[in-house]
Design a protein around this motif. Structure first.
Motif, mmCIF file in Angstrom:
data_model
loop_
_atom_site.group_PDB
_atom_site.id
_atom_site.type_symbol
_atom_site.label_atom_id
_atom_site.label_comp_id
_atom_site.label_asym_id
_atom_site.label_seq_id
_atom_site.Cartn_x
_atom_site.Cartn_y
_atom_site.Cartn_z
ATOM 1 N N ASP A 81 0.853 -1.182 0.000
ATOM 2 C CA ASP A 81 0.000 0.000 0.000
ATOM 3 C C ASP A 81 0.897 1.242 0.000
ATOM 4 N N SER A 82 0.575 2.203 -0.844
ATOM 5 C CA SER A 82 1.419 3.394 -1.001
ATOM 6 C C SER A 82 1.635 4.141 0.315
ATOM 7 N N LYS A 83 0.691 4.065 1.230
ATOM 8 C CA LYS A 83 0.871 4.791 2.494
ATOM 9 C C LYS A 83 1.939 4.152 3.389
ATOM 10 N N TYR A 84 2.362 2.908 3.070
ATOM 11 C CA TYR A 84 3.394 2.237 3.870
ATOM 12 C C TYR A 84 4.731 2.104 3.146
ATOM 13 N N SER A 87 7.597 3.677 4.952
ATOM 14 C CA SER A 87 7.547 3.590 6.415
ATOM 15 C C SER A 87 8.771 2.868 6.950
ATOM 16 N N THR A 105 -0.252 -3.877 4.951
ATOM 17 C CA THR A 105 -1.010 -3.868 3.705
ATOM 18 C C THR A 105 -2.141 -4.892 3.721
#
Length: 148
Positions: A81-84, A87, A105
């Motif tokens: 997932d792009s938000k991770y 990270s 994800t």
């Protein structure tokens, strides 16, 4: 049950008998679902060629290619997932961040690992990082099924 196995668990489970193999068998029996990523696949492709595994691969009539085929048969490969994607979780080994990204994800509750860097973290949000032996001990409780 969504599980993220680390590279060591997969190699140990495919090459040797014991705890890791029992967890691999759970995946083959469809009692747990294993998840990985393109990066985790690339890591296993790199690690299986280490010279320390050569004698075991020969003894078990395995090859690095067979390990990679097994990976593909056991693991559902997902895109992070792009938000991770960027990270950071593991200060001592940035490569281990990938396993946490995968777990986030797919919303897995468990990463199974004997890696000291991951084990030191123990938990990220609602994701527990457990050793293979611990996972097998808690599996009956978390799955609601009798095991072994």
């Amino acid at each position: 049950m969504r599980i993220v196995p680390d590279t060591n668990l997969l190699i140990q489970g495919l090459l040797f008998r014991g705890t890791a193999r029992k967890i691999i068998n759970l995946a083959y029996e469809k009692k747990v679902d294993f998840y990985g990523s393109a990066n985790s696949f690339n890591e296993i492709k790199r690690v299986v060629y280490y010279s320390r595994f050569k004698k075991y691969l020969e003894n078990e009539i395995f090859s690095p290619e067979k390990i990679m085929i097994s990976f593909k048969s056991l693991i559902t490969v997902v895109s992070i997932d792009s938000k991770y994607k960027n990270s950071k979780f593991v200060a001592d080994d940035a490569d281990d961040d990938e396993f946490i990204r995968i777990a986030k994800t797919v919303q897995s509750k468990f990463i199974i690992s004997s890696d000291k860097h991951l084990k030191n973290i123990k938990k990220v949000d609602d994701i527990r990082i457990v050793e293979p032996e611990i996972f097998l001990k808690i599996y009956p409780t978390i799955s609601g099924k009798t095991f072994f």
